[in-house]
Design a protein around this motif. Structure first.
Motif, mmCIF file in Angstrom:
data_model
loop_
_atom_site.group_PDB
_atom_site.id
_atom_site.type_symbol
_atom_site.label_atom_id
_atom_site.label_comp_id
_atom_site.label_asym_id
_atom_site.label_seq_id
_atom_site.Cartn_x
_atom_site.Cartn_y
_atom_site.Cartn_z
ATOM 1 N N ASP A 51 0.903 -1.214 0.084
ATOM 2 C CA ASP A 51 -0.032 -0.095 0.036
ATOM 3 C C ASP A 51 0.919 1.218 -0.107
ATOM 4 N N THR A 52 2.039 1.113 0.513
ATOM 5 C CA THR A 52 2.874 2.507 0.414
ATOM 6 C C THR A 52 3.265 2.743 -1.005
ATOM 7 N N LYS A 53 3.233 1.861 -1.856
ATOM 8 C CA LYS A 53 3.536 2.108 -3.259
ATOM 9 C C LYS A 53 5.085 2.245 -3.465
ATOM 10 N N ASN A 54 5.864 1.787 -2.357
ATOM 11 C CA ASN A 54 7.165 1.712 -2.456
ATOM 12 C C ASN A 54 7.735 0.211 -3.151
ATOM 13 N N VAL A 55 6.589 -0.687 -3.536
ATOM 14 C CA VAL A 55 7.024 -2.036 -4.020
ATOM 15 C C VAL A 55 6.360 -1.781 -5.371
ATOM 16 N N ALA A 56 7.045 -1.590 -6.424
ATOM 17 C CA ALA A 56 6.330 -1.192 -7.615
ATOM 18 C C ALA A 56 5.750 -2.879 -8.391
ATOM 19 N N PHE A 57 6.533 -3.701 -8.024
ATOM 20 C CA PHE A 57 6.166 -4.933 -8.716
ATOM 21 C C PHE A 57 6.372 -6.126 -7.610
ATOM 22 N N TYR A 58 5.637 -7.184 -7.351
ATOM 23 C CA TYR A 58 5.695 -8.054 -6.654
ATOM 24 C C TYR A 58 5.021 -9.568 -7.308
ATOM 25 N N THR A 59 5.729 -10.482 -7.386
ATOM 26 C CA THR A 59 5.383 -11.659 -7.663
ATOM 27 C C THR A 59 5.835 -12.860 -6.957
ATOM 28 N N ARG A 60 4.988 -13.782 -6.833
ATOM 29 C CA ARG A 60 5.597 -15.310 -6.193
ATOM 30 C C ARG A 60 5.350 -16.366 -6.821
ATOM 31 N N TYR A 61 6.064 -17.399 -6.881
ATOM 32 C CA TYR A 61 5.740 -18.769 -7.415
ATOM 33 C C TYR A 61 6.266 -19.692 -6.212
ATOM 34 N N VAL A 62 5.311 -20.227 -5.417
ATOM 35 C CA VAL A 62 5.410 -21.136 -4.470
ATOM 36 C C VAL A 62 6.313 -20.253 -3.505
ATOM 37 N N ASP A 63 7.572 -20.540 -3.208
ATOM 38 C CA ASP A 63 8.331 -20.131 -2.133
ATOM 39 C C ASP A 63 9.495 -18.924 -2.604
ATOM 40 N N ASP A 64 9.412 -18.875 -4.075
ATOM 41 C CA ASP A 64 10.263 -17.919 -4.447
ATOM 42 C C ASP A 64 9.533 -16.613 -4.931
ATOM 43 N N ILE A 65 10.207 -15.450 -4.344
ATOM 44 C CA ILE A 65 9.782 -14.223 -4.560
ATOM 45 C C ILE A 65 10.851 -13.300 -5.420
ATOM 46 N N LEU A 66 9.801 -12.361 -6.140
ATOM 47 C CA LEU A 66 10.526 -11.457 -6.930
ATOM 48 C C LEU A 66 9.854 -10.167 -6.878
ATOM 49 N N LEU A 67 10.612 -9.170 -6.352
ATOM 50 C CA LEU A 67 9.920 -7.762 -5.992
ATOM 51 C C LEU A 67 10.917 -6.574 -6.695
ATOM 52 N N ILE A 68 10.196 -5.516 -7.201
ATOM 53 C CA ILE A 68 10.798 -4.329 -7.582
ATOM 54 C C ILE A 68 10.167 -3.232 -6.877
ATOM 55 N N TYR A 69 11.371 -2.439 -6.369
ATOM 56 C CA TYR A 69 10.969 -1.552 -5.336
ATOM 57 C C TYR A 69 11.382 -0.097 -5.624
ATOM 58 N N ASN A 70 11.003 0.778 -5.049
ATOM 59 C CA ASN A 70 11.299 2.172 -5.342
ATOM 60 C C ASN A 70 12.479 2.686 -4.359
ATOM 61 N N ALA A 71 13.602 2.629 -5.029
ATOM 62 C CA ALA A 71 14.895 2.713 -4.197
ATOM 63 C C ALA A 71 15.000 4.323 -3.650
ATOM 64 N N GLN A 72 14.290 5.250 -4.215
ATOM 65 C CA GLN A 72 14.195 6.568 -3.664
ATOM 66 C C GLN A 72 13.518 6.648 -2.296
ATOM 67 N N HIS A 73 12.699 5.767 -2.020
ATOM 68 C CA HIS A 73 11.884 5.874 -0.780
ATOM 69 C C HIS A 73 12.211 4.563 0.420
ATOM 70 N N VAL A 74 12.789 3.528 -0.206
ATOM 71 C CA VAL A 74 12.945 2.321 0.563
ATOM 72 C C VAL A 74 14.219 1.503 0.276
ATOM 73 N N THR A 75 14.876 1.169 1.172
ATOM 74 C CA THR A 75 16.006 0.132 1.260
ATOM 75 C C THR A 75 15.774 -1.388 1.081
ATOM 76 N N PRO A 76 16.611 -2.112 0.390
ATOM 77 C CA PRO A 76 16.586 -3.479 0.566
ATOM 78 C C PRO A 76 16.528 -3.909 2.024
ATOM 79 N N GLU A 77 17.380 -3.221 2.867
ATOM 80 C CA GLU A 77 17.353 -3.742 4.341
ATOM 81 C C GLU A 77 15.993 -3.544 4.904
#
Length: 125
Positions: A92-118
């Protein structure tokens, strides 16, 4: 972009929690009697968590059996619940631009200007 693999997914799914989640979902579309019957059957199935290794039979104390025909469905119910409750705030924060999951594997694209990987990693954990 970040990728994640949920470590030991099947053995870490709490069976009591999955029964509670499933009951809640079933009550949305079924009466209490039908729901109780399904939950009772699911509980029996989840307790049949045995595996064989080097001619010994083991029963783990937690989690669900990875080879069971119902395990993938249970894992999906659990992960969708986690996404719809805990992860929803992050989405909901819109800091994650894309999220998908296949079983237990996750891929996400985030907005690096607003949030860090940590920050994302800490939130997911």
């Amino acid at each position: 972009m970040l990728t994640y693999d949920i470590k030991d997914l099947y053995v870490n799914i709490p069976t009591k929690e999955i029964l509670r989640i499933t009951k809640s979902l079933l009550l949305k579309h079924n009466d209490a009697r039908t729901t109780k019957q399904i939950i009772t059957l699911l509980d029996v199935i989840l307790q049949q968590n045995y595996f064989s290794f080097e001619n010994h039979i083991y029963q783990p104390e937690t989690g669900i059996s990875m080879g069971s025909p119902i395990s993938s469905t249970i894992a999906e119910i659990f992960l969708q619940h986690m996404e719809n409750t805990l992860m929803k705030q992050l989405f909901d924060t819109k800091n994650v631009a894309f999220y998908t999951r296949y079983v237990d594997d996750i891929l996400l694209i985030y907005n690096a200007q607003h949030v860090t990987p940590e920050t994302i990693h800490n939130y997911i954990n």
